[in-house]
Design a protein around this motif. Structure first.
Motif, short mmCIF file in Angstrom:
data_model
loop_
_atom_site.label_atom_id
_atom_site.label_comp_id
_atom_site.label_asym_id
_atom_site.label_seq_id
_atom_site.Cartn_x
_atom_site.Cartn_y
_atom_site.Cartn_z
N LEU A 136 0.84 -1.20 0.00
CA LEU A 136 0.00 0.00 0.00
C LEU A 136 0.87 1.25 0.00
O LEU A 136 0.63 2.19 -0.77
N LEU A 137 1.90 1.28 0.88
CA LEU A 137 2.81 2.42 0.90
C LEU A 137 3.53 2.58 -0.44
O LEU A 137 3.66 3.69 -0.96
N TYR A 138 3.97 1.46 -0.97
CA TYR A 138 4.68 1.48 -2.26
C TYR A 138 3.77 2.00 -3.37
O TYR A 138 4.15 2.87 -4.16
N GLY A 139 2.56 1.44 -3.45
CA GLY A 139 1.66 1.82 -4.53
C GLY A 139 1.27 3.28 -4.49
O GLY A 139 1.23 3.95 -5.54
N LEU A 140 1.00 3.81 -3.30
CA LEU A 140 0.64 5.22 -3.18
C LEU A 140 1.80 6.12 -3.58
O LEU A 140 1.63 7.08 -4.34
N SER A 141 2.99 5.81 -3.08
CA SER A 141 4.16 6.63 -3.38
C SER A 141 4.51 6.56 -4.86
O SER A 141 4.76 7.59 -5.51
N ALA A 142 4.53 5.35 -5.42
CA ALA A 142 4.91 5.18 -6.83
C ALA A 142 3.91 5.84 -7.77
O ALA A 142 4.30 6.46 -8.77
N THR A 143 2.63 5.74 -7.45
CA THR A 143 1.61 6.34 -8.32
C THR A 143 1.67 7.86 -8.26
O THR A 143 1.61 8.54 -9.30
N ALA A 144 1.78 8.41 -7.05
CA ALA A 144 1.86 9.87 -6.90
C ALA A 144 3.10 10.41 -7.58
O ALA A 144 3.03 11.42 -8.31
N PHE A 145 4.23 9.75 -7.37
CA PHE A 145 5.46 10.24 -8.00
C PHE A 145 5.41 10.06 -9.51
O PHE A 145 5.88 10.92 -10.26
N GLY A 146 4.84 8.94 -9.97
CA GLY A 146 4.74 8.72 -11.41
C GLY A 146 3.91 9.79 -12.09
O GLY A 146 4.25 10.27 -13.17
N LEU A 147 2.81 10.19 -11.45
CA LEU A 147 1.97 11.26 -12.01
C LEU A 147 2.73 12.57 -12.08
O LEU A 147 2.68 13.29 -13.08
N CYS A 148 3.47 12.89 -11.01
CA CYS A 148 4.27 14.11 -10.99
C CYS A 148 5.40 14.05 -12.02
O CYS A 148 5.65 15.02 -12.73
N ASP A 149 6.05 12.91 -12.12
CA ASP A 149 7.16 12.75 -13.06
C ASP A 149 6.68 12.90 -14.50
O ASP A 149 7.37 13.44 -15.36
N LEU A 150 5.46 12.42 -14.76
CA LEU A 150 4.88 12.57 -16.10
C LEU A 150 4.66 14.04 -16.44
O LEU A 150 4.97 14.48 -17.55
N LEU A 151 4.14 14.80 -15.48
CA LEU A 151 3.76 16.18 -15.74
C LEU A 151 4.91 17.17 -15.60
O LEU A 151 4.95 18.19 -16.29
N VAL A 164 7.59 30.96 -18.40
CA VAL A 164 8.77 30.10 -18.53
C VAL A 164 8.54 28.76 -17.84
O VAL A 164 8.97 27.71 -18.34
N LEU A 165 7.87 28.78 -16.70
CA LEU A 165 7.64 27.53 -15.96
C LEU A 165 6.86 26.54 -16.81
O LEU A 165 7.18 25.34 -16.82
N ALA A 166 5.85 27.00 -17.53
CA ALA A 166 5.06 26.12 -18.38
C ALA A 166 5.91 25.54 -19.50
O ALA A 166 5.79 24.35 -19.84
N GLN A 167 6.80 26.35 -20.06
CA GLN A 167 7.66 25.87 -21.15
C GLN A 167 8.64 24.82 -20.65
O GLN A 167 8.84 23.79 -21.30
N VAL A 168 9.23 25.07 -19.50
CA VAL A 168 10.21 24.12 -18.96
C VAL A 168 9.53 22.81 -18.57
O VAL A 168 10.03 21.71 -18.84
N ALA A 169 8.36 22.90 -17.93
CA ALA A 169 7.66 21.71 -17.45
C ALA A 169 7.21 20.82 -18.60
O ALA A 169 7.25 19.58 -18.50
N ALA A 170 6.76 21.42 -19.71
CA ALA A 170 6.24 20.63 -20.83
C ALA A 170 7.30 20.23 -21.83
O ALA A 170 7.02 19.43 -22.73
N ASP A 171 8.52 20.76 -21.68
CA ASP A 171 9.57 20.46 -22.64
C ASP A 171 9.88 18.96 -22.67
O ASP A 171 10.06 18.34 -21.63
N ARG A 172 9.90 18.39 -23.87
CA ARG A 172 10.19 16.97 -24.05
C ARG A 172 9.27 16.09 -23.20
O ARG A 172 9.72 15.14 -22.54
N PHE A 173 7.99 16.41 -23.19
CA PHE A 173 7.00 15.65 -22.44
C PHE A 173 7.10 14.18 -22.82
O PHE A 173 6.96 13.81 -23.98
N ALA A 174 7.33 13.32 -21.82
CA ALA A 174 7.60 11.90 -22.07
C ALA A 174 6.38 11.06 -21.68
O ALA A 174 6.21 10.70 -20.51
N LEU A 175 5.56 10.75 -22.64
CA LEU A 175 4.35 9.96 -22.38
C LEU A 175 4.71 8.54 -21.92
O LEU A 175 3.89 7.87 -21.28
N ARG A 176 5.92 8.09 -22.23
CA ARG A 176 6.34 6.75 -21.81
C ARG A 176 6.31 6.58 -20.30
O ARG A 176 6.28 5.45 -19.80
N ARG A 177 6.31 7.68 -19.56
CA ARG A 177 6.31 7.58 -18.10
C ARG A 177 5.01 7.04 -17.53
O ARG A 177 4.91 6.82 -16.32
#
Length: 283
Positions: A80-95, A121-134
């Motif tokens: 449960l701890l793993y799944g919550l942490s991995a899912t939350a981080f994965g969503l953040c890492d994607l965005l 600038v923040l929007a440009q940096v955050a979306a740069d090379r958006f990796a859907l593979r994540r």
């Protein structure tokens, strides 16, 4: 005469935010179209991300092949701890996973090109090379989370059910604030991407294990200094009916949304400060 000049937007900051979200969406869509032009390659990279992150949970499974509990926690509880942490981080890492490139942009001068565009600038940096593979990381985290929810015997209440999506969204927001604050630090220390990664990638690895196996000083640090404990530990222990090792009251389990908002306020301030301190390569 432009309509915006006749009827000015009553909230400039909100208008700036909407412009940033729109720009982020357009840049993200561009990279997604580019990615989907090679569907077979995309499928292989998604599977690769899924497989690489799955090894983290395989390590936990190997531990439990020799022990019945880790720090007093069973395998489903740690899942449960793993799944919550991995899912939350994965969503953040994607965005926001591209935020660690700020230092590189400062060094090679490409940050200047972002500053001259009429887009935050923040929007440009955050979306740069958006990796859907994540999405592979998110899928793997959701599968482990699903296993935990099916296996655990939890006395579910409407409040506990509501806490699950709240934990994922708030946790992703907290990780996102750490990404932005770390990127702001790179304006000063240009080779600091690994420092940022120690709190983001290192933080999610830390949260995948129960707090009882760590020193209390470390637990206090990720609770009161860099509040990563609000990503999963505090709310998850409430769902599991366990006490937090540093003796906090039970109501703190409901604070992740407020903590996320506070972290974003500080991260936004840090970003503005870092951006204002930037000196282009031509100055």
């Amino acid at each position: 005469m432009v309509a915006a000049e006749v009827f000015p937007f009553p909230f400039p900051e909100r208008r700036r935010l909407l412009e940033g979200v729109r720009a982020y969406g357009l840049i993200m869509a561009m990279w997604v179209r580019s990615t989907m032009a090679y569907r077979a390659s995309f499928a292989m990279t998604v599977f690769g991300d899924f497989a690489v992150t799955a090894f983290d949970f395989v390590t936990i499974l190997l531990m439990f092949s020799h022990v019945d509990a880790l720090g007093g926690y069973s395998l489903p509880e740690i899942a449960l701890l793993y799944g919550l942490s991995a899912t939350a981080f994965g969503l953040c890492d994607l965005l926001l996973g591209s935020m660690d490139r700020v230092g590189r942009r400062v060094r090679d001068g490409t940050m200047d090109t972002l500053l001259v565009r009429p887009v935050p600038v923040l929007a440009q940096v955050a979306a740069d090379r958006f990796a859907l593979r994540r999405v592979g990381r998110i899928t793997q985290g959701l599968l482990v989370l699903g296993y935990a929810l099916v296996t655990l015997d939890i006395a579910w209440t409407p409040l506990k059910v509501l806490m699950l999506p709240t934990m994922v969204v708030s946790g992703a927001a907290i990780f996102g604030a750490v990404f932005v604050a770390g990127a702001a630090f790179q304006f000063v220390a240009q080779d600091a991407s690994e420092v940022q990664n120690s709190f983001t990638y290192g933080g999610t690895t830390l949260l995948q294990y129960p707090p009882t196996i760590f020193a209390k000083d470390l637990v206090r640090g990720v609770t009161f200094v860099v509040p990563l404990a609000f990503v999963s530990w505090l709310p998850a222990l409430y769902v599991l009916g366990r006490e937090y090792p540093v003796g906090l009251p039970q109501w703190v389990a409901f604070l992740p949304p407020l903590v996320a908002a506070g972290c974003w306020g500080l991260a936004g301030l840090a970003w503005r400060t870092g951006l204002r301190s930037y000196r282009s390569t031509g100055s």
